[in-house]
Design a protein around this motif. Structure first.
Motif, short mmCIF file in Angstrom:
data_model
loop_
_atom_site.label_atom_id
_atom_site.label_comp_id
_atom_site.label_asym_id
_atom_site.label_seq_id
_atom_site.Cartn_x
_atom_site.Cartn_y
_atom_site.Cartn_z
N TRP B 71 11.92 -19.35 4.37
CA TRP B 71 11.22 -18.18 3.80
C TRP B 71 9.72 -18.27 4.06
N ARG B 75 7.18 -16.08 6.89
CA ARG B 75 5.91 -15.44 6.49
C ARG B 75 4.72 -15.97 7.27
N TRP B 94 6.85 3.35 6.43
CA TRP B 94 7.20 2.02 6.90
C TRP B 94 6.07 1.03 6.58
N LEU B 97 6.13 0.34 2.93
CA LEU B 97 7.21 -0.58 2.56
C LEU B 97 6.79 -2.02 2.82
N VAL B 98 6.24 -2.25 4.02
CA VAL B 98 5.87 -3.61 4.41
C VAL B 98 4.74 -4.14 3.51
N PHE B 101 5.80 -5.50 -0.04
CA PHE B 101 6.50 -6.76 -0.29
C PHE B 101 5.56 -7.72 -1.00
N GLU B 102 6.11 -8.41 -1.98
CA GLU B 102 5.34 -9.36 -2.79
C GLU B 102 4.42 -10.23 -1.93
N ALA B 103 4.96 -10.75 -0.83
CA ALA B 103 4.22 -11.69 0.00
C ALA B 103 3.05 -11.02 0.72
N ASN B 104 3.08 -9.69 0.81
CA ASN B 104 2.05 -8.99 1.58
C ASN B 104 1.05 -8.23 0.70
N LEU B 151 -0.40 -8.12 9.49
CA LEU B 151 0.16 -9.19 8.67
C LEU B 151 -0.76 -10.43 8.63
#
Lengths: 262, 212
Positions: B71, B75, B94, B97-98, B101-104, B151
Motif C-alpha cells: 500500500w 503511493r 476524475w 476523485l483522485v 483519496f485520504e492519501a492525496n 501526485l
C-alpha cells in the motif's frame, strides 16, 4: 368477515383456464405448452406441499419450529442469490448467509415488536409470512447488487488497479462500484414504490383485503412492508458486499480469481 | 531501489519470466523495450503488487513487497497505465476523485496548478469539462500524465505513455520526465525520443540485458 373459500371443483375451473394458452399455442405454434405445463405442475406441487406444511406450522405455532423454518427460507434465498452470481457457492456461502440472516431477523423483530406489537414475536403468521415477503422481494435486488459489484470490478480490473495505484485504499477504490450496485439493487423496488396502488395492487394488500381487513389496514401493512423491503435490500446488499470482500479480495486489494466460476 | 529477484511468473501454461532478475537504482531513467507479450507491463504489475510471482520477490527500497508494504509502495509510484483506464469520468470529476483519496488530501490539486499543467501538456482548459471517452487517445494520455505529476511522487512507471502523442509532444514529455535528477523513471516505450537523453539506460526484455 371470512374469506370465501374456493372449493376443489371450483379450483379445477382455474386450471381449465389453461386450455386457452394451450389452444393459442397450438394455433400460432408458440411453443409454450411444455414450459407452461411443467411450470404449472411444479408450482402446484410446491404450493400443495407448502400448504400442508404451513397448516401444521400454524397449528403447532411453536417458536423453535417457526424460527427453524425461517432459517430454511433464508438458506434457500442465499442459494438463489449465489446461483444468480458468478461466484462459487462454497466460498461465499457463510458471509452471504450471515448478512441475509442478520438483516431479515433484525427487521422482522423490529416490525413484530415495535410496529405490529404482537405478544409473541415468533408467531408463525407474522414471522413466516412477513419473513417470506421480505426475503422474496429483496432477493432480486440482492442478486443484482452482489453480482453487479463483483462483475463490474472484474470487467474494470485495469481501471480498478489504476485507481489503487493512484493512492486509493481498497474501500476507496471499491466505493464507486458499491454505489452502482446499491443503486441498481434498489431500482426495481423504488420503481414499484412510485407506481404502487395506481398501476398494481400489491400482493400484500390483496392478501390482507381478501383476508377480511379493511383497505385502511391493508394500506398500513403495505406501507410497512414496502419500507421494510427497501431497508432490508439496501442493508443486505451493503452487508453482503462488506462481508464477502474479506474472502473475495486478497490482502493486496486485488480480486481473487479462485472465488469465481470459470 | 527496485529489485526483481529471481522472479518466475506464469499465466496458466504460459511462462512469462523464469528466474528473472533486474535492479534499478534511484534516479535512473530506464527505457524497457521488447516485443509485445514479453511481459513488459507485468514488470510494473509485479512491482505494484497487482500480480504475484510464482516464485522470487520484488524489493522496493530494500524492503520486500508484501501485503503490508504494497500500500505504501503504490503511493510512492506514479503509474500511467497503457490504456489510461479512466472509464467514462468527466476529467474534472476524475481529478476530484483522485484528490479525494485520504492519501492525496494534502496534495495541491488547485485550479492554478492544474491550469499550469494543462498548458504544459498543451491541453485546452475545456478538457476538464469533457468526458474521458470524448477525448482523443493522445489527450487521455496527457491527462493521465498530468495526474501522475500532480501526485508529487518521484518514481514513475510509464507504460506506453507517449504512444499517441505527436512528435513534438513526445519529445517534450520524454525530456520532462528524464530531466529531473531525483526522479526514477521506468518507461515502456518504442518511441525513439526516449533514447535522446544520454542518461537513459535501455533494458531489452527479449535478451534480458542492458543495451545502453
Amino acid at each position: 368477515m371470512e374469506t370465501i373459500n374456493i372449493s376443489l371443483p371450483a379450483l379445477s375451473l382455474v386450471f381449465l383456464l389453461l386450455a386457452l394458452p394451450v389452444i393459442l399455442s397450438r394455433a400460432y405454434n408458440l411453443g409454450v405448452i411444455k414450459p407452461l405445463l411443467s411450470s404449472v405442475a411444479r408450482m402446484s406441487v410446491q404450493l400443495l406441499l407448502i400448504g400442508v406444511f404451513l397448516k401444521y406450522l400454524f397449528f403447532w405455532n411453536n417458536a423453535v419450529l417457526n424460527l427453524a423454518w425461517l432459517v430454511i427460507m433464508i438458506l434457500v434465498a442465499v442459494f438463489s442469490a449465489i446461483r444468480g452470481s458468478a461466484m462459487k457457492p462454497g466460498k461465499i456461502f457463510l458471509p452471504v448467509f450471515a448478512s441475509f440472516a442478520l438483516t431479515t431477523l433484525s427487521i422482522l423483530f423490529y416490525l413484530n415488536f415495535f410496529v405490529i406489537r404482537i405478544n409473541d414475536v415468533f408467531d408463525a403468521r407474522y414471522l413466516i409470512v412477513l419473513g417470506g415477503m421480505l426475503l422474496g422481494n429483496s432477493l432480486r435486488g440482492n442478486i443484482v447488487g452482489i453480482d453487479t459489484f463483483y462483475r463490474s470490478i472484474r470487467k474494470d480490473t485495469k481501471k480498478y488497479l489504476y485507481v489503487l495505484s493512484l493512492g486509493a485504499t481498497q474501500s476507496e477504490a471499491a466505493r464507486p462500484y458499491i454505489q452502482e450496485s446499491v443503486r441498481l439493487a434498489l431500482k426495481p423496488t423504488l420503481a414499484s414504490m412510485a407506481t404502487i396502488g395506481i398501476v398494481a395492487l400489491p400482493g400484500m394488500m390483496t392478501g390482507v383485503i381478501l383476508g377480511g381487513a379493511t383497505p385502511e389496514v391493508a394500506i398500513k401493512y403495505q406501507l410497512m412492508i414496502m419500507i421494510a423491503i427497501v431497508v432490508s435490500t439496501l442493508f443486505s446488499v451493503l452487508l453482503t458486499i462488506l462481508m464477502t470482500s474479506h474472502i473475495c479480495f486478497t490482502k493486496f486489494g486485488t480480486l481473487r480469481g479462485d472465488v469465481f466460476i470459470n | 531501489m527496485i529489485e526483481y529477484k529471481q522472479i518466475s511468473l506464469n499465466f496458466g501454461f504460459k511462462t512469462i519470466f523464469k528466474n528473472f532478475s533486474l535492479g534499478i537504482r534511484r534516479g535512473e531513467k530506464v527505457v524497457i523495450r521488447g516485443t509485445s507479450g514479453l511481459g513488459k507491463s507485468s514488470l510494473f504489475a509485479l512491482a505494484l503488487g497487482f500480480i504475484l510471482p510464482q516464485s522470487g520477490h520484488v524489493l522496493f527500497d530494500r524492503l520486500p513487497l508484501n501485503e503490508d508494504s504494497v500500500w505504501d509502495i503504490r503511493r510512492k509510484v506514479a503509474f500511467v497505465d497503457q490504456d489510461v483506464s479512466i472509464g467514462n469520468y468527466k476529467i474534472a470529476d476524475w481529478f476530484a476523485l483522485v484528490s479525494g483519496f485520504e492519501a492525496n488530501r494534502s496534495l495541491d490539486f488547485s485550479n492554478k496548478t492544474i491550469k499550469e499543467l494543462l498548458d504544459f501538456f498543451e491541453l485546452s482548459p475545456d478538457t476538464l469539462e469533457k468526458g474521458a471517452s470524448d477525448l482523443s487517445g493522445g489527450e487521455r494520455q496527457r491527462a493521465a500524465l498530468l495526474v501522475s505529476v500532480l501526485l508529487k511522487r518521484d518514481v514513475f512507471f510509464l507504460d506506453e505513455a507517449t504512444s499517441a502523442l505527436d512528435k513534438n509532444l513526445k519529445r517534450k514529455v520524454a525530456t520532462f520526465f528524464t530531466g529531473r535528477a531525483d526522479w526514477t523513471v521506468l518507461s515502456i516505450s518504442h518511441d525513439p525520443v526516449w533514447l535522446d537523453s544520454p542518461s537513459v539506460r535501455v533494458f531489452d526484455l527479449e535478451a534480458t540485458e542492458w543495451k545502453q
